[in-house]
Design an enzyme around this catalytic site. Structure first.
Site, PDB file in Angstrom:
ATOM      1  N   ILE A   1       0.863  -1.170   0.000  1.00  0.00           N
ATOM      2  CA  ILE A   1       0.000   0.000   0.000  1.00  0.00           C
ATOM      3  C   ILE A   1       0.904   1.226   0.000  1.00  0.00           C
ATOM      4  CG2 ILE A   1      -2.005  -1.094   1.048  1.00  0.00           C
ATOM      5  CD1 ILE A   1      -1.214  -0.083   3.721  1.00  0.00           C
ATOM      6  N   ASP A   2       0.422   2.297  -0.584  1.00  0.00           N
ATOM      7  CA  ASP A   2       1.244   3.493  -0.766  1.00  0.00           C
ATOM      8  C   ASP A   2       1.785   4.020   0.554  1.00  0.00           C
ATOM      9  OD1 ASP A   2       0.554   3.342  -3.432  1.00  0.00           O
ATOM     10  OD2 ASP A   2      -1.066   4.811  -3.269  1.00  0.00           O
ATOM     11  N   LYS A   3       2.874   4.730   0.453  1.00  0.00           N
ATOM     12  CA  LYS A   3       3.501   5.339   1.636  1.00  0.00           C
ATOM     13  C   LYS A   3       2.490   6.141   2.443  1.00  0.00           C
ATOM     14  CE  LYS A   3       6.951   8.813   2.956  1.00  0.00           C
ATOM     15  NZ  LYS A   3       7.969   9.776   2.468  1.00  0.00           N
TER      16      LYS A   3
END
Length: 328
Positions: free
Chosen positions: A143-145
């Site tokens: 999952i994105d930062k």
């Protein structure tokens, strides 16, 4: 199941005749994937009657006795770091964590430390038996930062192989909550648009009409905030990079706080009290949270389902749109 390290001998039985050598060895050794066995054969770690066999596609014959040496898992390049983790579930095979926003999943240029992998290396220590021959956590999805929420990570090669198969078969329940600009209409539906690298900006992803990879997002309106914004539930059938962010922007409802796929639509909030406007204006990331994760355990076959409540910054943003006192 034999220990993954050391030398093992396996004999070809009648039902194994004609099988590829790498597949035959992987099945007999249990907790190793074919992708792990194949390079070992090519590297000269497999023997037939004392002779080195380096062709992983060789077809095995009845009565043949093979031996293969599984080397000790190498130390990882990323360094373990003592970083607190919100652990939702853990056993000898896998671990489920609630990742905070602003934490990168895997070390890369610009983020060589402070990542989820660094934290897992420290936390798991010797319980990592080696994924692909390296003592590292097996990352099967990311999952994105700037996205918060649930992730499952493999601790063994067997779990890594099983989880990867579940994701490939889209047999994982993944539900996200997002706050998007405007009010979605229809109130539920699906977005089936291919996603690929934006040809005009390599740092972005984009909907592609004739290329890219298949991507399918189901969405449903959960709460409307005076048509200024709304809370939506998104279920993923696929897991493309930035999928929810790209798909919601494509239908005209980009995520609040997303610096990549929308320009700030703060003019929408002019009717709100200044204190609430400030909370919305200062929200530092895309308003996206991976809230639910469900799957069948790849080793024990036990159904598992987890849910992570909204983090504090997401709660404060919701309160600002709702007009409740906790927004101040």
């Amino acid at each position: 199941m034999p220990s993954p390290e050391g030398t093992h001998q396996v004999e070809v039985s009648p039902e194994d005749v004609g099988e590829r050598l790498d597949r035959f060895l992987a099945e007999k050794l249990g907790g190793l994937s074919r992708n792990r066995v194949k390079p070992l054969v090519k590297e000269g770690q497999a023997f037939l009657d004392g002779e080195v066999i380096t062709d992983p596609s060789r077809r095995v014959r009845e009565g043949e006795l093979y031996s293969i040496t599984i080397p000790e898992a190498a130390d990882p390049i990323p360094k373990p770091q003592d970083i607190p983790l919100d652990i939702v579930f853990e056993d000898e095979h896998l671990i489920v964590v609630n990742k905070p926003a602003r934490m990168v999943v895997h070390p890369a240029a610009g983020n060589w430390s402070g990542t989820l992998v660094n934290a897992l290396l420290y936390h798991c220590g010797d319980s990592l038996s080696g994924v692909g021959g390296v003592k590292r956590p097996g990352i099967v999805h990311r999952i994105d930062k700037e996205t918060s929420g649930l992730m499952v990570v493999a601790k063994t090669d067997q779990a890594h192989q099983g989880l990867a198969a579940l994701f490939e078969a889209h047999d994982i329940e993944r539900t996200y909550r997002a706050i998007v600009w405007g009010r979605v209409y229809p109130t539920s539906g699906q977005i089936e648009k291919n996603i690929g690298r934006d040809p005009h900006n390599r740092k972005r992803m984009a909907v592609m009409e004739s290329s890219g990879k298949t991507a399918l997002t189901h969405y449903e309106l959960e709460e409307n905030f005076e048509d200024i914004a709304c809370l939506v539930r998104c279920n993923l059938e696929t897991g493309r990079t930035h999928q929810i962010r790209v798909h919601m922007a494509h239908i005209g409802h980009p995520l609040v706080g997303d610096p990549v796929y929308t320009r700030p639509k703060l003019s929408r909030t002019k009717s709100l009290p200044e204190a609430r406007q400030n909370v919305i204006r200062k929200f530092p990331r895309q308003a996206l949270h991976a809230q639910t994760l469900g799957f069948v355990h790849p080793v024990t076959d036990k159904p598992l389902k987890f849910e992570a409540e909204f983090p504090s910054d997401f709660k404060k943003l919701l309160a600002a749109f709702r007009g409740s006192n906790s927004a101040s």
